[in-house]
Design a protein around this motif. Structure first.
Motif, PDB file in Angstrom:
ATOM      1  N   SER A 194       0.939  -1.230  -0.065  1.00  0.00           N
ATOM      2  CA  SER A 194      -0.095   0.045   0.109  1.00  0.00           C
ATOM      3  C   SER A 194       0.832   1.285  -0.012  1.00  0.00           C
ATOM      4  CB  SER A 194      -1.012  -0.075   1.133  1.00  0.00           C
ATOM      5  OG  SER A 194      -0.143   0.001   2.411  1.00  0.00           O
ATOM      6  N   GLN A 195       2.207   1.182   0.500  1.00  0.00           N
ATOM      7  CA  GLN A 195       2.882   2.279   0.502  1.00  0.00           C
ATOM      8  C   GLN A 195       3.295   2.896  -1.142  1.00  0.00           C
ATOM      9  OE1 GLN A 195       6.558   1.853   2.992  1.00  0.00           O
ATOM     10  NE2 GLN A 195       5.418   0.143   4.217  1.00  0.00           N
ATOM     11  N   ALA A 249       0.272  -0.348  -4.991  1.00  0.00           N
ATOM     12  CA  ALA A 249       0.239  -1.652  -5.715  1.00  0.00           C
ATOM     13  C   ALA A 249      -0.525  -2.753  -4.618  1.00  0.00           C
ATOM     14  CB  ALA A 249       1.700  -2.062  -5.709  1.00  0.00           C
ATOM     15  N   GLU A 250      -1.472  -2.317  -4.233  1.00  0.00           N
ATOM     16  CA  GLU A 250      -2.229  -3.500  -3.463  1.00  0.00           C
ATOM     17  C   GLU A 250      -2.690  -4.515  -4.057  1.00  0.00           C
ATOM     18  OE1 GLU A 250      -2.924  -0.227  -3.338  1.00  0.00           O
ATOM     19  OE2 GLU A 250      -2.989   0.758  -1.726  1.00  0.00           O
ATOM     20  N   VAL A 251      -3.084  -4.085  -5.401  1.00  0.00           N
ATOM     21  CA  VAL A 251      -3.498  -5.533  -6.268  1.00  0.00           C
ATOM     22  C   VAL A 251      -2.691  -6.531  -6.273  1.00  0.00           C
ATOM     23  CG1 VAL A 251      -2.933  -4.543  -8.469  1.00  0.00           C
ATOM     24  CG2 VAL A 251      -4.998  -5.969  -8.470  1.00  0.00           C
ATOM     25  N   PHE A 252      -1.314  -6.280  -6.141  1.00  0.00           N
ATOM     26  CA  PHE A 252      -0.413  -7.234  -6.607  1.00  0.00           C
ATOM     27  C   PHE A 252      -0.208  -8.222  -5.322  1.00  0.00           C
ATOM     28  CE2 PHE A 252       1.254  -3.982  -9.542  1.00  0.00           C
ATOM     29  CZ  PHE A 252       1.444  -4.862 -10.695  1.00  0.00           C
ATOM     30  N   VAL A 253      -0.995  -7.892  -4.184  1.00  0.00           N
ATOM     31  CA  VAL A 253      -0.939  -8.912  -3.126  1.00  0.00           C
ATOM     32  C   VAL A 253      -1.660 -10.152  -3.608  1.00  0.00           C
ATOM     33  CG1 VAL A 253      -3.334  -8.296  -2.172  1.00  0.00           C
ATOM     34  CG2 VAL A 253      -1.712  -8.852  -0.682  1.00  0.00           C
ATOM     35  N   VAL A 254      -2.405 -10.374  -4.556  1.00  0.00           N
ATOM     36  CA  VAL A 254      -3.152 -11.538  -5.125  1.00  0.00           C
ATOM     37  C   VAL A 254      -1.673 -12.518  -5.774  1.00  0.00           C
ATOM     38  CG1 VAL A 254      -4.614 -12.518  -6.869  1.00  0.00           C
ATOM     39  CG2 VAL A 254      -5.173 -10.408  -5.705  1.00  0.00           C
ATOM     40  N   ASP A 255      -1.150 -11.616  -6.409  1.00  0.00           N
ATOM     41  CA  ASP A 255       0.211 -12.262  -7.061  1.00  0.00           C
ATOM     42  C   ASP A 255       1.251 -12.757  -5.791  1.00  0.00           C
ATOM     43  OD1 ASP A 255      -0.609 -10.125  -8.662  1.00  0.00           O
ATOM     44  OD2 ASP A 255       0.242 -11.521 -10.036  1.00  0.00           O
ATOM     45  N   LEU A 256       1.256 -12.084  -4.817  1.00  0.00           N
ATOM     46  CA  LEU A 256       1.989 -12.473  -3.437  1.00  0.00           C
ATOM     47  C   LEU A 256       1.572 -13.830  -2.816  1.00  0.00           C
ATOM     48  CD1 LEU A 256       4.627 -12.009  -1.394  1.00  0.00           C
ATOM     49  CD2 LEU A 256       2.634 -10.535  -0.387  1.00  0.00           C
ATOM     50  N   ILE A 257       0.324 -13.639  -2.623  1.00  0.00           N
ATOM     51  CA  ILE A 257      -0.261 -15.028  -2.112  1.00  0.00           C
ATOM     52  C   ILE A 257      -0.481 -15.996  -2.781  1.00  0.00           C
ATOM     53  CG2 ILE A 257      -2.569 -15.577  -1.107  1.00  0.00           C
ATOM     54  CD1 ILE A 257      -3.083 -12.997  -0.558  1.00  0.00           C
ATOM     55  N   ALA A 258      -0.480 -16.049  -4.230  1.00  0.00           N
ATOM     56  CA  ALA A 258      -0.626 -17.176  -5.062  1.00  0.00           C
ATOM     57  C   ALA A 258       0.701 -17.869  -5.175  1.00  0.00           C
ATOM     58  CB  ALA A 258      -1.026 -16.570  -6.275  1.00  0.00           C
ATOM     59  N   ILE A 259       1.618 -17.136  -5.518  1.00  0.00           N
ATOM     60  CA  ILE A 259       2.979 -17.668  -5.659  1.00  0.00           C
ATOM     61  C   ILE A 259       3.567 -18.265  -4.314  1.00  0.00           C
ATOM     62  CG2 ILE A 259       5.253 -17.302  -6.195  1.00  0.00           C
ATOM     63  CD1 ILE A 259       4.531 -15.098  -7.926  1.00  0.00           C
TER      64      ILE A 259
END
Length: 375
Positions: A193-194, A197-207
């Motif tokens: 969030s800083q 790029a909050e939407v990339f949290v989905v990629d972080l979780i998935a990988i």
């Protein structure tokens, strides 16, 4: 009435004459009740010879005292002189049955001693590794024989262990993975969030979940839950000599006890890994919805569109190898249990620690391999 004490109660006198410690009187259990052991030990440290020529009687308690005093002499070993043949035989018997020195009382020694101890540990570890690999080869050979002769497989035992290591572990694996997904989403959102790029949290979780954490944490839970159970069960049978009874009856303990457990783990760990992946993604989706406002539909769309199927495949490829490691180590440590409860507890702890360590090492090797091949 005479005031002379009984023969067995006459005290023993200790006299230091130069480097010779002379004992006179009786060294019996009754006479030693008033014997000053601390003073005798202090004198024995300056003695090279312990002379018992003037000693009239020696029993087992006296022989034990003589051996203890001799061990405290100069150089750690004083000679005992003046003993009769019977007394010498008794002293030798007591010395042969003295307990070994405590491990903590060993001196640190110089560099040579330290290198010797290090070499001994390395040699012991190498020997244990060779034995473990040999046990692995025996299990693999037995499984190969079962493939050629399927009727040897104890299917009922395999199904029972599948329930124990798989179905009964579903609640704890699901809860653990769900909470891991929640934590990843929360921590990832706090950092991303800083940068907007909050939407990339989905990629972080998935990988993270699909590729590493899902199957790795599942394997660690199974190692602590099922690996220790394997060691405890087989070790208990070893303590009760049931395994020796199997061999006497012409039954192979590896076929009956080890192979069903290993096969059950190989079958069920990938299934548990799949459940862990789904639960972890669900936990991440719930937290992303609550904390970031990412709807489940948006989470699913980004997950499907941006996550390579190989991330899931990498995790599933690791599962059978992790299962083999946990099963082999758990059963191997169980086979090493001796005839006492102390060895059972110690080897059960060793099984869990070694299984988790080897699972993490194998995961690191897989990570390097997949990075090299570009997966």
């Amino acid at each position: 009435m005479s005031d002379t004490p009984p023969v067995s109660d006459r005290p023993c006198d200790v006299i230091l004459d130069g480097d010779r410690l002379r004992l006179a009187g009786h060294l019996t259990i009754d006479a030693l009740q008033t014997f000053d052991r601390a003073a005798a030990a202090e004198l024995a440290r300056r003695a090279v010879v312990i002379d018992i020529t003037e000693t009239d009687a020696v029993d087992t308690a006296g022989a034990w005292l003589l051996v203890a005093l001799a061990g405290q002499g100069q150089g750690g070993r004083a000679d005992i002189h003046g003993a009769s043949s019977h007394q010498s035989q008794l002293i030798d018997t007591v010395r042969a049955n003295m307990p070994p020195p405590e491990a903590g009382s060993e001196t640190t020694g110089g560099m040579n001693d330290r290198l010797a101890r290090l070499g001994g540990r390395i040699h012991g570890g190498a020997g244990a590794a060779v034995e473990l690999v040999s046990f692995l080869g025996q299990v693999v050979a037995t499984i190969g024989g079962i493939i050629l002769h399927p009727r040897r497989l104890r299917l009922t035992s395999v199904v029972h262990h599948c329930q124990e290591v798989g179905w009964n572990a579903v609640p704890i694996v699901t809860l653990m993975s769900f909470l891991i997904g929640v934590v990843l989403a929360f921590q990832g959102a706090a950092q991303l969030s800083q940068f907007g790029a909050e939407v990339f949290v989905v990629d972080l979780i998935a990988i993270s979940i699909l590729r590493e954490l899902g199957i790795l944490l599942t394997a660690i839970i199974v190692a602590g839950r099922s690996g220790s159970a394997f060691t405890a069960a087989i070790g208990s049978m070893k303590m009760r000599e049931e395994i020796d009874a199997m061999r006497t009856l012409g039954l192979d303990p590896v076929t009956i006890l080890v192979v069903p457990r290993v096969l059950a783990l190989i079958v069920m760990l990938p299934a548990l890994g799949l459940i862990a992946d789904v639960a972890g993604l669900l936990g991440g989706a719930v937290m992303a919805w609550v904390d970031l406002g990412v709807s489940p539909a948006a989470f699913q769309a980004r997950l499907v569109g941006n996550t390579d199927l190989w991330h899931f495949g990498v995790g599933m490829i690791k599962a059978p190898f992790f299962a083999l490691i946990i099963g082999i180590i758990g059963c191997y440590e169980g086979m090493k249990v001796g005839g006492n409860a102390e060895s059972l507890g110690r080897l059960t702890s060793t099984s869990v620690v070694l299984s988790i360590f080897m699972v993490i090492v194998m995961d690191a090797m897989f990570s390097i391999f997949f990075a090299v091949v570009g997966v």
